[in-house]
Design an enzyme around this catalytic site. Structure first.
Site, PDB file in Angstrom:
ATOM      1  N   ASN A  71      54.437  -0.758  91.312  1.00 41.73           N
ATOM      2  CA  ASN A  71      53.685   0.478  91.150  1.00 41.73           C
ATOM      3  C   ASN A  71      53.918   1.346  92.371  1.00 41.73           C
ATOM      4  OD1 ASN A  71      52.550  -0.502  88.717  1.00 41.73           O
ATOM      5  ND2 ASN A  71      50.972  -1.606  89.868  1.00 41.73           N
TER       6      ASN A  71
ATOM      7  N   HIS B 109      54.968  -3.482  97.375  1.00 37.48           N
ATOM      8  CA  HIS B 109      55.030  -4.864  96.886  1.00 37.48           C
ATOM      9  C   HIS B 109      55.596  -4.905  95.487  1.00 37.48           C
ATOM     10  CE1 HIS B 109      51.096  -3.092  95.946  1.00 37.48           C
ATOM     11  NE2 HIS B 109      51.147  -3.763  94.817  1.00 37.48           N
ATOM     12  N   LEU B 110      56.304  -5.976  95.195  1.00 35.16           N
ATOM     13  CA  LEU B 110      56.770  -6.234  93.834  1.00 35.16           C
ATOM     14  C   LEU B 110      55.906  -7.327  93.240  1.00 35.16           C
ATOM     15  CD1 LEU B 110      59.751  -5.722  95.577  1.00 35.16           C
ATOM     16  CD2 LEU B 110      60.314  -5.444  93.179  1.00 35.16           C
ATOM     17  N   HIS B 111      55.459  -7.100  92.008  1.00 35.78           N
ATOM     18  CA  HIS B 111      54.751  -8.133  91.254  1.00 35.78           C
ATOM     19  C   HIS B 111      55.792  -8.969  90.515  1.00 35.78           C
ATOM     20  CE1 HIS B 111      50.643  -6.165  91.262  1.00 35.78           C
ATOM     21  NE2 HIS B 111      51.399  -5.117  91.561  1.00 35.78           N
TER      22      HIS B 111
ATOM     23  N   ASP C   5      49.040 -13.488  93.753  1.00 37.23           N
ATOM     24  CA  ASP C   5      48.102 -12.390  93.525  1.00 37.23           C
ATOM     25  C   ASP C   5      46.699 -12.983  93.350  1.00 37.23           C
ATOM     26  OD1 ASP C   5      48.496  -9.217  92.383  1.00 37.23           O
ATOM     27  OD2 ASP C   5      46.564 -10.214  92.027  1.00 37.23           O
ATOM     28  N   ILE C   6      45.718 -12.351  93.977  1.00 36.96           N
ATOM     29  CA  ILE C   6      44.339 -12.851  93.957  1.00 36.96           C
ATOM     30  C   ILE C   6      43.697 -12.693  92.580  1.00 36.96           C
ATOM     31  CG2 ILE C   6      43.085 -10.749  94.624  1.00 36.96           C
ATOM     32  CD1 ILE C   6      41.725 -12.497  96.821  1.00 36.96           C
TER      33      ILE C   6
ATOM     34  N   GLY D  52      49.900   3.738  89.389  1.00 37.49           N
ATOM     35  CA  GLY D  52      49.013   2.576  89.311  1.00 37.49           C
ATOM     36  C   GLY D  52      48.910   1.778  90.594  1.00 37.49           C
ATOM     37  N   GLN D  53      49.401   2.330  91.718  1.00 38.13           N
ATOM     38  CA  GLN D  53      49.354   1.583  92.976  1.00 38.13           C
ATOM     39  C   GLN D  53      47.959   1.626  93.574  1.00 38.13           C
ATOM     40  OE1 GLN D  53      52.323   2.768  95.872  1.00 38.13           O
ATOM     41  NE2 GLN D  53      51.903   1.002  97.181  1.00 38.13           N
TER      42      GLN D  53
HETATM   43  P1  AMP Z   1      48.956  -2.559  92.874  1.00 36.83           P
HETATM   44  O1  AMP Z   1      48.084  -1.966  91.817  1.00 36.83           O
HETATM   45  O2  AMP Z   1      50.398  -2.665  92.432  1.00 36.83           O
HETATM   46  O3  AMP Z   1      48.788  -1.869  94.199  1.00 36.83           O
HETATM   47  O4  AMP Z   1      48.502  -4.066  92.998  1.00 36.83           O
HETATM   48  C1  AMP Z   1      47.799  -4.590  94.063  1.00 36.83           C
HETATM   49  C2  AMP Z   1      47.657  -6.070  93.769  1.00 36.83           C
HETATM   50  O5  AMP Z   1      47.228  -6.700  94.950  1.00 36.83           O
HETATM   51  C3  AMP Z   1      46.636  -6.388  92.669  1.00 36.83           C
HETATM   52  O6  AMP Z   1      47.273  -7.119  91.627  1.00 36.83           O
HETATM   53  C4  AMP Z   1      45.591  -7.236  93.405  1.00 36.83           C
HETATM   54  O7  AMP Z   1      45.066  -8.279  92.609  1.00 36.83           O
HETATM   55  C5  AMP Z   1      46.386  -7.764  94.588  1.00 36.83           C
HETATM   56  N1  AMP Z   1      45.582  -8.096  95.764  1.00 36.83           N
HETATM   57  C6  AMP Z   1      44.656  -7.322  96.381  1.00 36.83           C
HETATM   58  N2  AMP Z   1      44.143  -7.969  97.444  1.00 36.83           N
HETATM   59  C7  AMP Z   1      44.769  -9.162  97.513  1.00 36.83           C
HETATM   60  C8  AMP Z   1      44.682 -10.286  98.390  1.00 36.83           C
HETATM   61  N3  AMP Z   1      43.832 -10.313  99.438  1.00 36.83           N
HETATM   62  N4  AMP Z   1      45.474 -11.362  98.144  1.00 36.83           N
HETATM   63  C9  AMP Z   1      46.327 -11.348  97.104  1.00 36.83           C
HETATM   64  N5  AMP Z   1      46.462 -10.330  96.247  1.00 36.83           N
HETATM   65  C10 AMP Z   1      45.695  -9.255  96.438  1.00 36.83           C
END
Ligand code: AMP
Ligand code: ZN
Length: 116
Positions: free
Chosen positions: A92, A105-107, A32-33, A98-99
């Protein structure tokens, strides 16, 4: 099948760089960035499913494969093993869930006490 202007599809296609954790023909995992824990990576299907709610029975094997891959990748990335260690898996779904990125995607979070 790629989502128009989908940032995660662009990562899959290599058009946007990522720090890869794992890749096969159906799954990609990358850091995650904006990490919320010392270890924080995302696991995505290469198939563009906007959110979990869009998955169907034809995705059963894919979603099962992702779930079963996560413990292996968490350990690979440095999560402590066993009951005393561990990690958190979070997804999310939709704006009120919260998406922010609409490619399912899974965190996976670990490396400190991320549980409640
Ligand atoms: P969500 O709120 O579950 O949709 O989370 C989206 C996640 O994607 C967030 O934790 C961001 O930090 C992550 N994210 C967004 N852009 C990138 C990227 N280019 N590379 C890696 N992670 C990213
Ligand atoms: Zn996508």
């Amino acid at each position: 099948m790629s989502g128009d202007n989908c940032i995660f599809c662009k990562i899959i296609e290599g058009k946007i760089p990522s720090k890869k954790v794992y890749e096969d023909d159906e799954i990609l995992a990358f850091h995650d960035i904006n990490p919320s824990a010392p270890i924080h990576f995302l696991v995505i299907p290469k198939k563009h499913l906007p959110m979990l709610s869009d998955a169907s029975s034809e995705d059963t094997q894919l979603l099962g494969k992702i779930m079963l891959k996560i413990p292996e990748l968490a350990i690979q990335e440095g999560a402590n093993p066993g009951q005393a260690g561990g990690f958190k898996v979070l997804m999310n779904n939709g704006a009120e869930g919260g998406q922010e990125v609409y490619h399912m995607h899974l965190h996976v979070l670990a490396g400190k006490r991320v549980g409640n």
